[in-house]
Enzyme design. Structure first.
Site, PDB file in Angstrom:
ATOM      1  CG  ASP A 120       4.183  -1.940  -4.780  1.00  0.00           C
ATOM      2  OD1 ASP A 120       5.175  -2.051  -4.046  1.00  0.00           O
ATOM      3  OD2 ASP A 120       3.304  -1.086  -4.598  1.00  0.00           O
ATOM      4  CB  CYS A 180      13.271  15.194  -2.144  1.00  0.00           C
ATOM      5  SG  CYS A 180      14.902  14.498  -1.790  1.00  0.00           S
TER       6      CYS A 180
END
Length: 367
Positions: A120, A180
């Site tokens: 990441d 969501c």
């Protein structure tokens, strides 16, 4: 698995041919906000081979960080801060990278393969690669969803010049569900599978270093670091399980911290309290900015004292949100202090927060 990964799969560097165009569209629309690093390395992020031409195979790893409770339930406790599930204990970068290095070292020593490991912090498209490797699919909230772990997976990648057999990609299983999208408190999804980071509370409370626009302050509620709403409402979480890795079990003091205690942290106290936590990276001023917004939303009259004590803070970020929070909590005291504060304040953004009604209208992020 020996290194504690909950899932491992393999894919090829050419397995995400559609991703560069998707990334370019995202950047061209300015949806990355002030995350300039996304644009600066867009070419290397779009195709793994531009980052390392020798790569032949990619090993994608996942570790479950599923919560032990419902992250949404804490929103009801308005005097407490809500911290994103992933940040309630150790920094996952540190935990995962050490394990990837051990796996990579074994691969090099046993098979002579060259490797590079990523977690990441490099221009690596982990989520598209994870879908191509079959670990899950990018849901309508753009995060990875797994049939075995729901929306709670940390990803890592090992690039290698070894030829490894590729796994089959995962298909989309979202169907007609839009939980969501509907759960997002700031309508950060212009369409399914598209995110405008400029409207996302995770971006605003973590990545964004400026004054949070007025339109997003009330929707923040008591979210002081990140936002889990779109993850938490995913129906696939019915298959999720509690994290087995103890480094990702919540620290008690980060599970439901008092906002007034957090607002009182100076720089040294902030760094000590969040030692080993990813929260430490955003710095005390940005964090206290978030806490002050939560205090303003709390309507807790007992918080007026700590808010007033921050009106003279050295950081304009903190002073501005202290003024805003005081207006929300104690309008009469705000009005009484306004003239004197305006005469002394030199920062334009803080001055704007002290302006008389109507309150300053921060420019909304484009949609």
């Amino acid at each position: 698995m020996e290194e504690g990964f909950d899932a491992v799969a393999f894919t090829l560097p050419a397995s995400i041919p559609e991703f560069p165009a998707r990334l370019r569209s995202f950047l061209d629309q300015g949806r990355h906000g002030d995350m300039g690093w996304l644009a600066e390395k867009a070419d290397r992020r779009g195709d793994p081979r531009t980052l390392w031409p020798e790569v032949r195979s990619i090993i994608v790893t996942a570790i479950n960080y599923g919560p032990q409770d419902d992250p949404m339930a804490r929103l009801a406790h308005t005097d407490r801060g809500v911290i994103s599930v992933y940040a309630r204990n150790r920094d996952y970068h540190d935990v995962i990278k050490k394990r990837l290095k051990r796996v990579g070292r074994w691969l090099h020593q046993s098979h002579g393969a060259a490797i590079k490991v990523f977690v990441d912090t490099a221009p690596v498209p982990e989520k598209p690669l994870a879908q191509a490797a079959g670990l899950g699919w990018q849901g309508k909230h753009t995060n990875l969803v797994s049939r075995g772990f729901g929306s709670w997976l940390f990803l890592g990648a090992i690039y290698t010049d070894a030829d490894l057999p590729a796994d089959a990609p995962e298909t989309d299983h979202c169907g007609q569900c839009r939980n969501c999208l509907d759960a997002c408190p700031t309508q950060a999804f212009p369409a399914p599978y598209q995110l405008d980071a400029r409207r996302c509370l995770s971006y605003l409370t973590i990545e964004f270093g400026g004054h949070i626009p007025l339109e997003f302050r009330a929707p923040m509620a008591n979210r002081i670091y990140g936002c889990d709403d779109c993850l938490a409402v995913c129906p696939w979480n019915k298959f999720a399980r509690d994290a087995a890795e103890t480094a990702f079990h919540p620290r008690a003091e980060l599970t439901s911290p008092r906002l007034t205690d957090l607002a009182a942290l100076d720089d040294a106290g902030f760094r000590a309290f969040f030692s080993g936590s990813p929260i430490k990276r955003i710095g005390r001023d940005r964090f206290v900015r978030n806490v002050l917004i939560a205090l303003g939303n709390s309507r807790d009259g007992k918080a007026v004292g700590i808010v007033e004590s921050l009106l003279d803070d050295t950081s304009p970020l903190v002073r501005a949100m202290a003024a805003w929070a005081l207006r929300e909590l104690a309008p009469a005291r705000f009005s009484a202090a306004r003239t004197g504060r305006l005469a002394l304040e030199t920062d334009p953004a803080v001055q704007a927060e002290w302006s008389p009604s109507p309150r300053p209208a921060a420019a909304p992020a484009p949609r």
